[in-house]
Motif scaffolding. Structure first.
Motif, PDB file in Angstrom:
ATOM      1  N   ARG A  40       5.923   2.794   3.058  1.00 22.36           N
ATOM      2  CA  ARG A  40       7.244   2.683   2.421  1.00 22.36           C
ATOM      3  C   ARG A  40       8.242   3.606   3.120  1.00 22.36           C
ATOM      4  O   ARG A  40       7.864   4.525   3.824  1.00 22.36           O
ATOM      5  N   ARG A  43      12.301   8.359   0.634  1.00 25.56           N
ATOM      6  CA  ARG A  43      13.416   8.450  -0.322  1.00 25.56           C
ATOM      7  C   ARG A  43      14.269   9.655   0.077  1.00 25.56           C
ATOM      8  O   ARG A  43      13.788  10.537   0.780  1.00 25.56           O
ATOM      9  N   ALA A  73      -4.814   1.587  -0.397  1.00 29.01           N
ATOM     10  CA  ALA A  73      -4.466   0.548  -1.371  1.00 29.01           C
ATOM     11  C   ALA A  73      -3.038   0.108  -1.141  1.00 29.01           C
ATOM     12  O   ALA A  73      -2.245   0.820  -0.533  1.00 29.01           O
ATOM     13  N   GLY A  81      -2.538   5.428   2.083  1.00 32.90           N
ATOM     14  CA  GLY A  81      -3.924   5.759   2.414  1.00 32.90           C
ATOM     15  C   GLY A  81      -4.120   7.235   2.706  1.00 32.90           C
ATOM     16  O   GLY A  81      -3.170   7.980   2.958  1.00 32.90           O
ATOM     17  N   GLY A 105      -7.498   3.748  -5.372  1.00 34.91           N
ATOM     18  CA  GLY A 105      -7.957   4.715  -4.374  1.00 34.91           C
ATOM     19  C   GLY A 105      -9.004   5.643  -4.977  1.00 34.91           C
ATOM     20  O   GLY A 105     -10.017   5.947  -4.343  1.00 34.91           O
ATOM     21  N   ARG A 136      14.082  11.357 -12.553  1.00 34.36           N
ATOM     22  CA  ARG A 136      13.806  11.658 -11.148  1.00 34.36           C
ATOM     23  C   ARG A 136      14.951  11.146 -10.276  1.00 34.36           C
ATOM     24  O   ARG A 136      15.237  11.710  -9.227  1.00 34.36           O
TER      25      ARG A 136
HETATM   26  P1  5GP Z   1       5.274   6.884  -4.663  1.00 34.20           P
HETATM   27  O1  5GP Z   1       5.729   5.805  -3.747  1.00 34.20           O
HETATM   28  O2  5GP Z   1       6.009   6.893  -5.968  1.00 34.20           O
HETATM   29  O3  5GP Z   1       5.257   8.247  -3.993  1.00 34.20           O
HETATM   30  O4  5GP Z   1       3.737   6.584  -5.022  1.00 34.20           O
HETATM   31  C1  5GP Z   1       3.375   5.359  -5.570  1.00 34.20           C
HETATM   32  C2  5GP Z   1       1.916   5.354  -5.935  1.00 34.20           C
HETATM   33  O5  5GP Z   1       1.098   5.433  -4.752  1.00 34.20           O
HETATM   34  C3  5GP Z   1       1.450   6.514  -6.814  1.00 34.20           C
HETATM   35  O6  5GP Z   1       0.635   5.979  -7.865  1.00 34.20           O
HETATM   36  C4  5GP Z   1       0.619   7.350  -5.889  1.00 34.20           C
HETATM   37  O7  5GP Z   1      -0.410   8.060  -6.572  1.00 34.20           O
HETATM   38  C5  5GP Z   1       0.022   6.319  -4.977  1.00 34.20           C
HETATM   39  N1  5GP Z   1      -0.450   6.902  -3.721  1.00 34.20           N
HETATM   40  C6  5GP Z   1       0.134   7.860  -2.959  1.00 34.20           C
HETATM   41  N2  5GP Z   1      -0.609   8.147  -1.897  1.00 34.20           N
HETATM   42  C7  5GP Z   1      -1.722   7.368  -1.978  1.00 34.20           C
HETATM   43  C8  5GP Z   1      -2.891   7.210  -1.151  1.00 34.20           C
HETATM   44  O8  5GP Z   1      -3.090   7.862  -0.130  1.00 34.20           O
HETATM   45  N3  5GP Z   1      -3.795   6.286  -1.559  1.00 34.20           N
HETATM   46  C9  5GP Z   1      -3.650   5.550  -2.692  1.00 34.20           C
HETATM   47  N4  5GP Z   1      -4.628   4.705  -3.012  1.00 34.20           N
HETATM   48  N5  5GP Z   1      -2.564   5.666  -3.480  1.00 34.20           N
HETATM   49  C10 5GP Z   1      -1.618   6.566  -3.136  1.00 34.20           C
END
Ligand code: 5GP
Ligand code: ADP
Length: 186
Positions: A40, A43, A73, A81, A105, A136
């Motif tokens: 992604r 931000r 995931a 990851g 994960g 946030r």
């Molecule tokens: P955000 O984009 O809001 O930072 O994270 C979105 C989601 O991705 C959250 O539920 C976070 O825990 C999950 N996430 C972040 N890093 C990893 C990762 O390395 N592996 C997995 N499986 N999920 C992750």
């Protein structure tokens, strides 16, 4: 030297797991917080190498093929990851490792490392989760809606498979409880 232990912290988005993970690293000497890779976009305010390693889909696919990720995931349409090298090096050095990742994960980690401890965090209520997501201030309305929908699935997995769960009401007392749990099992 005794190998380190893995601690996974998962929670529905907006619960407070990033805030808590950062506090835990400040308060527990030697605790290694993994920086995930993601496809992604950053931000506002996020720094490459600090919040995430921001990579292209192509690079991410290559890492999957090379088995460089210990789990991964697709969450909210983007890939996330954990680097195998980071986890293995710290475990070998006897350091506890903290992974802030989603429940899919977390379950992959438990399969590969049965000794891993899965810690689930829950918001006091859906309404409070929504309030925190909005506070946030970094998500579009559509993103907030997706995260609230996904929260139901994450909550179910946490209740079914995670070893311990904490409700994140008061931040400091939640940090204290998780800190105690980690120190007891590290
Ligand atoms: P955000 O984009 O809001 O930072 O994270 C979105 C989601 O991705 C959250 O539920 C976070 O825990 C999950 N996430 C972040 N890093 C990893 C990762 O390395 N592996 C997995 N499986 N999920 C992750
Ligand atoms: P997550 O990583 O689970 O998506 P964040 O750590 O980004 O969640 O926290 C979401 C918002 O909620 C942030 O603004 C954070 O400061 C706030 N927050 C975290 N824990 C609490 C708490 N116990 N009480 C009130 N607000 C909190």
């Amino acid at each position: 030297m005794k190998p380190g232990k893995i601690f996974v912290l998962s929670a529905p988005s907006g619960t407070g797991k990033t805030t808590i993970a950062r506090r835990l690293v400040q308060e527990i000497p030697g605790l290694a917080l993994s920086v995930s890779l993601t496809t992604r976009k950053p931000r506002p305010g996020e720094k490459n190498g600090q919040d995430y390693f921001f990579v292209s889909r192509r690079h991410f696919q290559k890492l999957i093929q090379e088995k460089a990720l210990v789990e991964w995931a697709c969450v909210f349409g983007n890939y996330y990851g954990t680097l195998r090298s980071f986890v293995e090096e710290n475990l070998r050095a006897g350091r506890p490792v903290l992974l802030n990742i989603d429940t899919r994960g977390g379950l992959q980690i438990k399969k590969r490392f049965p000794g891993a401890r899965l810690i689930g965090l829950l918001p006091p209520s859906l309404r409070e989760q929504e309030r925190r997501l909005r506070q946030r201030g970094d998500l579009a309305e559509e993103e907030i809606r997706k995260r609230l929908e996904e929260a139901r699935r994450e909550r179910k997995t946490l209740l079914q498979f995670y070893q311990v769960r904490f409700v994140n009401r008061d931040l400091q007392s939640t940090v204290e409880k998780i800190k105690k749990f980690i120190l007891r099992h590290a």
